[in-house]
Design an enzyme around this catalytic site. Structure first.
Site, PDB file in Angstrom:
ATOM      1  N   ALA A 182       0.846  -1.189   0.000  1.00  0.00           N
ATOM      2  CA  ALA A 182       0.000   0.000   0.000  1.00  0.00           C
ATOM      3  C   ALA A 182       0.883   1.241   0.000  1.00  0.00           C
ATOM      4  O   ALA A 182       1.512   1.563   1.016  1.00  0.00           O
ATOM      5  CB  ALA A 182      -0.916  -0.010   1.229  1.00  0.00           C
TER       6      ALA A 182
ATOM      7  N   SER B 151       1.672  10.055  -8.108  1.00  0.00           N
ATOM      8  CA  SER B 151       2.934   9.379  -8.393  1.00  0.00           C
ATOM      9  C   SER B 151       4.071   9.766  -7.459  1.00  0.00           C
ATOM     10  O   SER B 151       5.100   9.094  -7.428  1.00  0.00           O
ATOM     11  CB  SER B 151       3.361   9.675  -9.842  1.00  0.00           C
ATOM     12  OG  SER B 151       2.437   9.131 -10.754  1.00  0.00           O
TER      13      SER B 151
ATOM     14  N   ARG C 204      10.079  -2.674 -10.126  1.00  0.00           N
ATOM     15  CA  ARG C 204       9.924  -2.114 -11.475  1.00  0.00           C
ATOM     16  C   ARG C 204      10.355  -3.095 -12.574  1.00  0.00           C
ATOM     17  O   ARG C 204       9.653  -3.227 -13.579  1.00  0.00           O
ATOM     18  CB  ARG C 204      10.649  -0.769 -11.566  1.00  0.00           C
ATOM     19  CG  ARG C 204       9.833   0.334 -10.916  1.00  0.00           C
ATOM     20  CD  ARG C 204      10.540   1.645 -10.758  1.00  0.00           C
ATOM     21  NE  ARG C 204       9.609   2.622 -10.193  1.00  0.00           N
ATOM     22  CZ  ARG C 204       9.960   3.753  -9.597  1.00  0.00           C
ATOM     23  NH1 ARG C 204      11.241   4.065  -9.476  1.00  0.00           N
ATOM     24  NH2 ARG C 204       9.051   4.580  -9.120  1.00  0.00           N
TER      25      ARG C 204
ATOM     26  N   GLU D 223       3.463   1.201 -10.117  1.00  0.00           N
ATOM     27  CA  GLU D 223       4.902   1.173  -9.812  1.00  0.00           C
ATOM     28  C   GLU D 223       5.644   2.341 -10.460  1.00  0.00           C
ATOM     29  O   GLU D 223       6.846   2.245 -10.733  1.00  0.00           O
ATOM     30  CB  GLU D 223       5.531  -0.158 -10.260  1.00  0.00           C
ATOM     31  CG  GLU D 223       4.997  -1.360  -9.524  1.00  0.00           C
ATOM     32  CD  GLU D 223       5.230  -1.275  -8.021  1.00  0.00           C
ATOM     33  OE1 GLU D 223       6.381  -1.324  -7.573  1.00  0.00           O
ATOM     34  OE2 GLU D 223       4.231  -1.150  -7.292  1.00  0.00           O
ATOM     35  N   GLY D 224       4.947   3.443 -10.679  1.00  0.00           N
ATOM     36  CA  GLY D 224       5.557   4.629 -11.283  1.00  0.00           C
ATOM     37  C   GLY D 224       5.139   4.773 -12.728  1.00  0.00           C
ATOM     38  O   GLY D 224       5.417   3.902 -13.555  1.00  0.00           O
TER      39      GLY D 224
END
Length: 403
Positions: free
Chosen positions: A134, A142, A257, A380-381
């Site tokens: 979380a 972001s 990532r 994840e970005g």
């Protein structure tokens, strides 16, 4: 000389993952896309098999891996380790179904966070726990450094207050790795992660999201109201090191990532494989020995997509390999995520277009893969955040200098 072939020791693992994707995940892919929020019971047997492989040591990379920043005790041996094995096997599994892969017990993103930053005692204590992660909050988006969720020390517990959104496996997981700040005035350096077991008083799942893709995976909003967590559940060191800044927390992203990049690679590969078959059935055969310019437009498009796919795949392998060899990989992890996330969406949508009405209908899985792949360029970005991180790394600028 650089060898671009898959490491021999991982070929059995990759082959097994492909068989699982083809024989277990593909057949139930449409079922759980339509039955959103229904738990795929078929995954329990698969999870037990992966646990057995990990426990026996028979298959490196069968479980969630992490990026450890410690030195490797002077060992200069070049390693193809668990991170590389993980991205290769995840790509194969997502050739089957991304949503089902994200629903796998004990393979959550929170497990990678634990593997990355937990101390030895915590690694042992949380072994076998299925952990979601979380991070995202309403209004934060972001920029994870602006997290508003707080963790206040009260005796031998931390009291957590805040709201988290888009938590993958938030309802199904055994525990949630929650990112919270110890002191908002200290900025990103004070952000730590905590393992909060399911059922802890003060933690509740507020709702499950209805989504465009990865519908087999549950995505939850979780509220924390005076949620008391034992102090020993803070992952890593409780000390706030202003000089280190956000590095401890970002170690998690250095691992996750490339994993998300591998998901995009697997989904895109599935689309390419099926589209090539559909084109051949329509009389369009791709000739890999002839230049694209002298072939049909459809064949030239497929060749261009496969070239983009290959670039993303190699970037992802590089980021994972660097993690295995204790080399800083923040730049490479973001490059892999940015490239794979973008080509994943581009390829899956282009394959829908090339296949025409067949691609747009539910007669094939192409339309589903185009829906599933979009999130892989976001969580994840986002694409934009990855490009910003890459620019900072290349130019040697801080987040304050380049926003």
């Amino acid at each position: 000389m650089i060898n671009l072939d898959d490491p021999k020791k991982f070929r059995p693992l990759v082959g097994q993952a492909h068989q699982v994707a083809m024989n277990m995940l593909r057949p139930i892919s449409r079922k759980y896309d339509q039955a959103e929020h229904e738990y795929p019971q078929e995954l329990d047997m698969l999870a037990a098999m992966i646990d057995g492989l990990s426990d026996s040591g028979a298959s490196e990379g069968a479980g969630a891996a992490g990026v450890r920043r410690e030195e490797n005790d002077g060992d200069k041996t070049v390693k193809n380790g668990a991170n590389l094995a993980s991205v290769m096997s995840i790509a194969e599994m997502c050739w089957g179904d991304v949503g089902l892969l994200l629903s796998m017990p004990r393979q959550g993103l929170g497990n990678s966070a634990i593997a990355s930053v937990a101390n030895p005692e915590q690694l042992e204590r949380f072994d076998g726990v299925w952990a979601g992660m979380a991070i995202t909050e309403p209004g934060v988006g972001s920029d994870s450094a602006n997290i508003k969720t707080t963790a206040t020390l009260d005796g031998d517990h931390y009291v957590i207050n805040g709201e988290k959104i888009y938590v993958t496996s938030g309802d199904r997981a055994d525990a949630i790795v929650v990112w919270a700040t110890l002191d908002r005035d200290l900025g990103r350096a004070a952000i730590k992660s905590f393992v909060v077991p399911k059922g802890t008083p003060g933690m509740r799942v507020d709702r499950l999201e209805h989504k465009l893709g990865i519908r087999a995976s549950d995505t939850a909003t979780i509220i924390f109201e005076n949620c008391r967590v034992p102090a020993e559940n803070l992952l890593g060191s409780p000390e706030v090191d202003v000089k280190q800044g956000f590095a401890g927390a970002m170690a998690t992203f250095d691992n996750t990532r490339p994993l998300v990049a591998a998901m995009a690679i697997g989904c895109a590969r599935a689309s390419l494989d099926l589209t090539r078959d559909l084109l051949e059935q329509a009389g369009v055969v791709v000739d890999y020995d002839r230049p694209a310019i002298v072939q049909s437009a459809a064949a030239a498009k497929l060749l261009q997509m496969e070239a983009d796919w290959e670039g993303a795949y190699l970037l992802t392998l590089q980021a994972a390999w660097m993690a295995d060899n204790r080399e800083p990989n923040s730049l490479e992890a973001s490059m892999a995520k940015a490239k794979a996330g973008r080509i994943g969406s581009d390829i899956t949508l282009s394959c829908v277009e090339l296949a025409g009405s067949v691609g747009y209908s539910e007669a094939e899985l192409l339309e589903k893969w185009s829906r599933d792949s979009k999130i892989l360029d976001i969580f994840e970005g986002t694409q934009q955040i990855q490009q910003l991180i890459v620019a900072r790394r290349v130019l040697g600028l801080s987040s304050a200098e380049l926003k």
